[in-house]
Scaffold this active site. Structure first.
Site, PDB file in Angstrom:
ATOM      1  N   ASP A  30       0.676  -1.321   0.037  1.00 21.11           N
ATOM      2  CA  ASP A  30      -0.094  -0.099  -0.062  1.00 21.11           C
ATOM      3  C   ASP A  30       0.962   1.235  -0.043  1.00 21.11           C
ATOM      4  OD1 ASP A  30      -3.231   0.564   1.143  1.00 21.11           O
ATOM      5  OD2 ASP A  30      -1.864   2.268   1.268  1.00 21.11           O
ATOM      6  N   ILE A  31       0.442   2.255  -0.898  1.00 19.86           N
ATOM      7  CA  ILE A  31       1.189   3.505  -0.932  1.00 19.86           C
ATOM      8  C   ILE A  31       1.216   4.215   0.238  1.00 19.86           C
ATOM      9  CG2 ILE A  31      -0.337   5.210  -1.553  1.00 19.86           C
ATOM     10  CD1 ILE A  31       1.586   5.889  -3.963  1.00 19.86           C
ATOM     11  N   ASN A  87     -12.859  -3.213   2.016  1.00 17.05           N
ATOM     12  CA  ASN A  87     -13.996  -2.170   2.013  1.00 17.05           C
ATOM     13  C   ASN A  87     -14.596  -1.960   0.828  1.00 17.05           C
ATOM     14  OD1 ASN A  87     -12.879  -1.031   4.520  1.00 17.05           O
ATOM     15  ND2 ASN A  87     -11.047  -0.261   3.570  1.00 17.05           N
ATOM     16  N   VAL A  96     -10.523   3.409  -3.559  1.00 10.88           N
ATOM     17  CA  VAL A  96     -10.373   2.904  -5.112  1.00 10.88           C
ATOM     18  C   VAL A  96     -11.123   1.905  -5.378  1.00 10.88           C
ATOM     19  CG1 VAL A  96      -8.499   1.808  -6.192  1.00 10.88           C
ATOM     20  CG2 VAL A  96      -7.660   3.372  -4.685  1.00 10.88           C
ATOM     21  N   HIS A 100     -10.113  -4.775  -3.727  1.00  5.22           N
ATOM     22  CA  HIS A 100      -8.672  -5.044  -2.948  1.00  5.22           C
ATOM     23  C   HIS A 100      -8.893  -5.609  -1.780  1.00  5.22           C
ATOM     24  CE1 HIS A 100      -9.853  -0.715  -2.634  1.00  5.22           C
ATOM     25  NE2 HIS A 100      -9.289  -0.896  -1.300  1.00  5.22           N
ATOM     26  N   MET A 101      -8.120  -6.499  -1.185  1.00  4.45           N
ATOM     27  CA  MET A 101      -7.941  -6.766   0.063  1.00  4.45           C
ATOM     28  C   MET A 101      -6.764  -6.277   0.756  1.00  4.45           C
ATOM     29  SD  MET A 101      -7.269 -10.927   1.097  1.00  4.45           S
ATOM     30  CE  MET A 101      -8.935 -11.642   0.993  1.00  4.45           C
ATOM     31  N   HIS A 102      -6.937  -5.549   1.878  1.00  5.50           N
ATOM     32  CA  HIS A 102      -6.000  -5.032   2.614  1.00  5.50           C
ATOM     33  C   HIS A 102      -5.303  -6.096   3.180  1.00  5.50           C
ATOM     34  CE1 HIS A 102      -6.558  -0.876   2.386  1.00  5.50           C
ATOM     35  NE2 HIS A 102      -7.846  -1.094   1.906  1.00  5.50           N
TER      36      HIS A 102
HETATM   37  P1  5GP Z   1      -9.712   1.356   0.347  1.00  2.00           P
HETATM   38  O1  5GP Z   1     -10.045   2.793   1.213  1.00  2.00           O
HETATM   39  O2  5GP Z   1     -10.320   1.810  -1.070  1.00  2.00           O
HETATM   40  O3  5GP Z   1     -10.031   0.295   1.018  1.00  2.00           O
HETATM   41  O4  5GP Z   1      -8.179   1.431   0.233  1.00  2.00           O
HETATM   42  C1  5GP Z   1      -7.319   1.988  -0.897  1.00  2.00           C
HETATM   43  C2  5GP Z   1      -5.946   1.774  -0.531  1.00  2.00           C
HETATM   44  O5  5GP Z   1      -5.338   2.098  -1.694  1.00  2.00           O
HETATM   45  C3  5GP Z   1      -5.349   3.034   0.282  1.00  2.00           C
HETATM   46  O6  5GP Z   1      -4.782   2.345   1.596  1.00  2.00           O
HETATM   47  C4  5GP Z   1      -4.296   3.598  -0.176  1.00  2.00           C
HETATM   48  O7  5GP Z   1      -3.257   4.005   0.574  1.00  2.00           O
HETATM   49  C5  5GP Z   1      -4.087   2.731  -1.532  1.00  2.00           C
HETATM   50  N1  5GP Z   1      -3.555   3.228  -3.007  1.00  2.00           N
HETATM   51  C6  5GP Z   1      -4.262   4.193  -3.679  1.00  2.00           C
HETATM   52  N2  5GP Z   1      -3.636   4.438  -4.646  1.00  2.00           N
HETATM   53  C7  5GP Z   1      -2.660   3.753  -4.812  1.00  2.00           C
HETATM   54  C8  5GP Z   1      -1.487   3.428  -5.368  1.00  2.00           C
HETATM   55  O8  5GP Z   1      -1.315   4.259  -6.685  1.00  2.00           O
HETATM   56  N3  5GP Z   1      -0.501   2.604  -5.346  1.00  2.00           N
HETATM   57  C9  5GP Z   1      -0.711   1.868  -4.225  1.00  2.00           C
HETATM   58  N4  5GP Z   1       0.321   0.979  -3.913  1.00  2.00           N
HETATM   59  N5  5GP Z   1      -1.644   2.017  -3.228  1.00  2.00           N
HETATM   60  C10 5GP Z   1      -2.625   2.910  -3.376  1.00  2.00           C
END
Ligand code: 5GP
Ligand code: ZN
Length: 113
Positions: A30-31, A87, A96, A100-102
């Site tokens: 994660d970024i 989420n 995003v 995706h799975m964290h």
């Molecule tokens: P969400 O809140 O949608 O479950 O999580 C999206 C996650 O994607 C966030 O933790 C965010 O830091 C990560 N993220 C967003 N854009 C990018 C990206 O371009 N590259 C990477 N590696 N992670 C990203």
């Protein structure tokens, strides 16, 4: 240019470090990590969220869990534990819109579902 950031990562169009990739899924850091270990595991196919899941996606969704288990082993958190989060939608804070799975590990996580 591809609008979805995770599709770009899956296709190798960014400099994101790929932790794992096969025909169905891709894993990468994660970024903006919220823990010492914070990875994302995504299906290679673009699905906006769990709301778009159908039976034909089950192989990829199952593979995401297998990869989570493998990451836990690789990073030695099988015993200490880890959290897997998907989420979906506004109340969950999805930001995003590529499913995706964290994978989060390396510290205690006080919030309980
Ligand atoms: P969400 O809140 O949608 O479950 O999580 C999206 C996650 O994607 C966030 O933790 C965010 O830091 C990560 N993220 C967003 N854009 C990018 C990206 O371009 N590259 C990477 N590696 N992670 C990203
Ligand atoms: Zn996508």
């Amino acid at each position: 240019m591809e609008a979805c950031p995770f599709c770009r990562i899956v296709r190798g169009q960014t400099d994101t470090r790929i932790l794992y990739q096969d025909d169905l899924v891709t894993a990468f850091p994660d970024i903006r990590p919220i823990a010492p270990l914070h990875f994302l595991i995504v299906p290679n196919v673009h699905l906006e969220s769990v709301n778009a899941v159908e039976a034909g996606h089950e192989a990829a969704l199952g593979r995401m869990f297998t990869v989570a288990r493998r990451l836990a082993e690789t990073y030695h958190v099988t015993q200490s534990g880890y959290r897997l989060i998907v989420n979906t939608g506004p109340h969950a804070g999805q930001s995003v819109f590529h499913l995706h799975m964290h994978f989060i590990a390396g510290r205690h996580m006080p919030f309980r579902a």
